[in-house]
Design a protein around this motif. Structure first.
Motif: not given
Length: 116
Positions: A53-63, A68-80
């Protein structure tokens, strides 16, 4: 270069695998809170999902801003980066309540992208 479709396919596959194992093994929030082996088992797929999710394009995220893209990527960062401070009750709730809905929506997005 890995495409958004590739990354979403990985999210879907990993998510379905995790949900399948959780269902087959009868894993629930309480078990995750108490068993470090289960914590390790569920953390790895969540790392992988968050990284894709963290590597998805800005275009897809905006579309698909409803996701909850940022929450999913943020969960990964918190776990790591804060493993010792992980709230396993919250992780259990994410797996039981939020992950099935998220993966279903990712599958819908994949269908839309493939038919475009």
């Amino acid at each position: 270069m890995k495409t958004d479709i590739y990354r979403l396919e990985r999210v879907s596959a990993i998510g379905h695998q995790l949900l399948s194992v959780v269902a087959q093994e009868g894993i629930n929030q309480e078990a995750i809170m108490e068993d470090f082996k289960l914590q390790w088992m569920v953390a790895t797929p969540l790392f992988d999902i968050g990284e894709q999710v963290n590597c998805l394009s800005d275009e897809l995220i905006a579309s698909y801003a409803d996701q909850p893209w940022s929450s999913i990527a943020g969960l990964r960062h918190r776990l790591v980066h804060n493993y010792e401070g992980t709230n396993w009750r919250m992780i259990g709730a994410v797996i039981e309540q939020e992950l099935p809905l998220f993966i279903a929506r990712v599958d819908e997005i994949l269908q839309e992208l493939r038919s475009a």
